[in-house]
Design an enzyme around this catalytic site. Structure first.
Site, PDB file in Angstrom:
ATOM      1  CD  GLU A   1       4.786   4.232  -8.449  1.00  0.00           C
ATOM      2  OE1 GLU A   1       5.148   3.200  -7.939  1.00  0.00           O
ATOM      3  OE2 GLU A   1       4.843   5.416  -8.156  1.00  0.00           O
TER       4      GLU A   1
ATOM      5  CG  LEU B   1       7.873   3.435  -3.653  1.00  0.00           C
ATOM      6  CD1 LEU B   1       8.279   4.602  -2.557  1.00  0.00           C
ATOM      7  CD2 LEU B   1       7.004   2.321  -2.867  1.00  0.00           C
TER       8      LEU B   1
ATOM      9  CE  LYS C   1       6.218   1.852   1.359  1.00  0.00           C
ATOM     10  NZ  LYS C   1       5.448   1.806   0.485  1.00  0.00           N
TER      11      LYS C   1
ATOM     12  CE1 TYR D   1       3.719   5.379   2.243  1.00  0.00           C
ATOM     13  CE2 TYR D   1       3.387   3.255   2.982  1.00  0.00           C
ATOM     14  CZ  TYR D   1       3.262   4.184   2.320  1.00  0.00           C
ATOM     15  OH  TYR D   1       2.751   3.780   0.928  1.00  0.00           O
TER      16      TYR D   1
HETATM   17  N1  PDD Z   1       2.619   0.117  -1.236  1.00  0.00           N
HETATM   18  N2  PDD Z   1       4.343   1.812  -5.739  1.00  0.00           N
HETATM   19  C1  PDD Z   1       3.507   2.612  -4.788  1.00  0.00           C
HETATM   20  C2  PDD Z   1       3.100   3.880  -4.983  1.00  0.00           C
HETATM   21  C3  PDD Z   1       3.333   2.059  -3.431  1.00  0.00           C
HETATM   22  O1  PDD Z   1       2.534   2.586  -2.585  1.00  0.00           O
HETATM   23  C4  PDD Z   1       3.876   0.532  -3.221  1.00  0.00           C
HETATM   24  C5  PDD Z   1       3.674  -0.087  -1.995  1.00  0.00           C
HETATM   25  C6  PDD Z   1       4.756  -0.071  -4.575  1.00  0.00           C
HETATM   26  C7  PDD Z   1       5.557  -1.266  -4.304  1.00  0.00           C
HETATM   27  O2  PDD Z   1       6.434  -1.201  -3.156  1.00  0.00           O
HETATM   28  P1  PDD Z   1       6.903  -2.561  -2.473  1.00  0.00           P
HETATM   29  O3  PDD Z   1       6.937  -3.453  -3.441  1.00  0.00           O
HETATM   30  O4  PDD Z   1       8.077  -2.337  -1.695  1.00  0.00           O
HETATM   31  O5  PDD Z   1       5.574  -2.759  -1.363  1.00  0.00           O
HETATM   32  C8  PDD Z   1       4.906   0.851  -5.409  1.00  0.00           C
HETATM   33  C9  PDD Z   1       2.690  -0.316   0.155  1.00  0.00           C
HETATM   34  C10 PDD Z   1       2.433  -1.870   0.134  1.00  0.00           C
HETATM   35  C11 PDD Z   1       1.366   0.589   0.750  1.00  0.00           C
HETATM   36  O6  PDD Z   1       0.968   1.679   0.621  1.00  0.00           O
HETATM   37  O7  PDD Z   1       0.498  -0.156   1.594  1.00  0.00           O
END
Ligand code: PDD
Length: 284
Positions: free
Chosen positions: A177, A201, A145, A31
């Site tokens: 993270e 991620l 992801k 996703y």
């Molecule tokens: N999640 N690390 C993890 C495990 C994440 O699920 C996310 C984002 C991030 C940050 O990535 P980005 O800056 O590209 O949003 C880091 C999304 C927002 C979610 O699962 O809703």
């Protein structure tokens, strides 16, 4: 709400997916979450690059090309007018008789929806939020992801039950993270974030913070953050598409620094908001 499902735009209540969909049975899919400010998709190329990498890593053929994704996301936003929004986009391996090995005949299920993006709560940005540390129980490919998020869900829920906003995951003595966010700390005035590898991620927001720091000569290092570094940090931030840059002012019930969002955060937050404004005006 109008959603996109396999080539059709339809009301959410009419969208149907098979019970044999491998996303439902196995969590077999990937996703993206892409914010849109003033109707403009934030860092779309970077999000689509990451989507391509996730699809390749799990060996799902890309169901749309770059132009196709862009057209679909733009159309979906147009059909769901409103203020700032985020698009959730998911691709699963499709519906097939249940068997762990890949099916030969399934075609990917493509689903997308639009959600309102809440502007950062000004009170939260005044006070910052609480986070708690916990062991990182996830798998060894956190760079993908994937929609398979059970470990992240359990960590976030445990954080919420402890009165915190996010869980910071620790593996082999290193802070990796958040459950759904990337990690930054400030020590001796220098911003530090863990380097991109298979343990985390590669966040699009993270990369923009790194880019903005470089462009404005704010000292930043991409090196591992030990648990000791985390506990000694002057500032801790969490970044994501939906949280932007969130200051953490309590860690495991102890204040971070002086217990208030720090000056380096304030500087970076301003640069980030300026970037968003440029995006709204079509200048980036
Ligand atoms: N999640 N690390 C993890 C495990 C994440 O699920 C996310 C984002 C991030 C940050 O990535 P980005 O800056 O590209 O949003 C880091 C999304 C927002 C979610 O699962 O809703």
């Amino acid at each position: 709400m109008i959603v996109y499902l396999n080539g059709h735009y339809l009301p959410e209540s009419e969208a149907r997916v098979s019970v044999l969909d491998r996303g439902f049975l196995f969590g077999d899919g990937v996703y993206e979450v892409v914010p849109a400010y003033g109707g403009r998709l934030f860092r779309l190329e970077q999000h689509l690059d990451r989507l391509d990498r996730s699809l390749a890593a799990v060996r799902i053929m890309p169901p749309l090309d770059r132009a196709g994704w862009t057209r679909m996301l733009t159309e979906l936003l147009a059909r769901n007018p409103g203020g700032d929004r985020s698009v959730y986009l998911q691709v699963t391996r499709g519906a097939a008789r249940r068997d762990h090995a890949f099916p030969e005949d399934a075609s990917p299920t493509v689903f997308a929806m639009v959600n309102p993006l809440q502007p950062g709560d000004p009170a939260l940005l005044e006070t910052g939020v609480a986070a708690v540390t916990m062991p990182d129980t996830r798998w060894a490919r956190c760079d993908i992801k994937a929609i398979t998020l059970l470990a992240n869900i359990l960590a976030r829920q445990q954080a919420v039950e402890a009165g915190a906003t996010e869980a910071i995951l620790v593996r082999a003595g290193r802070a990796i993270e958040g459950a759904a966010s990337n990690l930054f700390v400030v020590g001796d005035g220098v911003i530090v974030t863990p380097p991109k590898d298979q343990s985390l991620l590669p966040g699009i927001t993270r990369d923009l913070v790194v880019e903005l720091a470089e462009a404005h000569n704010v000292p930043l290092m991409e090196t591992p953050v030990t648990e000791a570094d985390l506990r000694a940090a002057e500032e801790i931030w969490l970044t994501s598409s939906t949280k932007e840059i969130l200051p953490v002012t309590r860690l495991d019930d102890r204040p971070v620094g002086d217990g208030r969002p720090g000056p380096v955060w304030a500087r970076m937050m301003k640069l980030y908001q300026d970037y968003k404004q440029q995006l709204r005006e079509g200048r980036v």
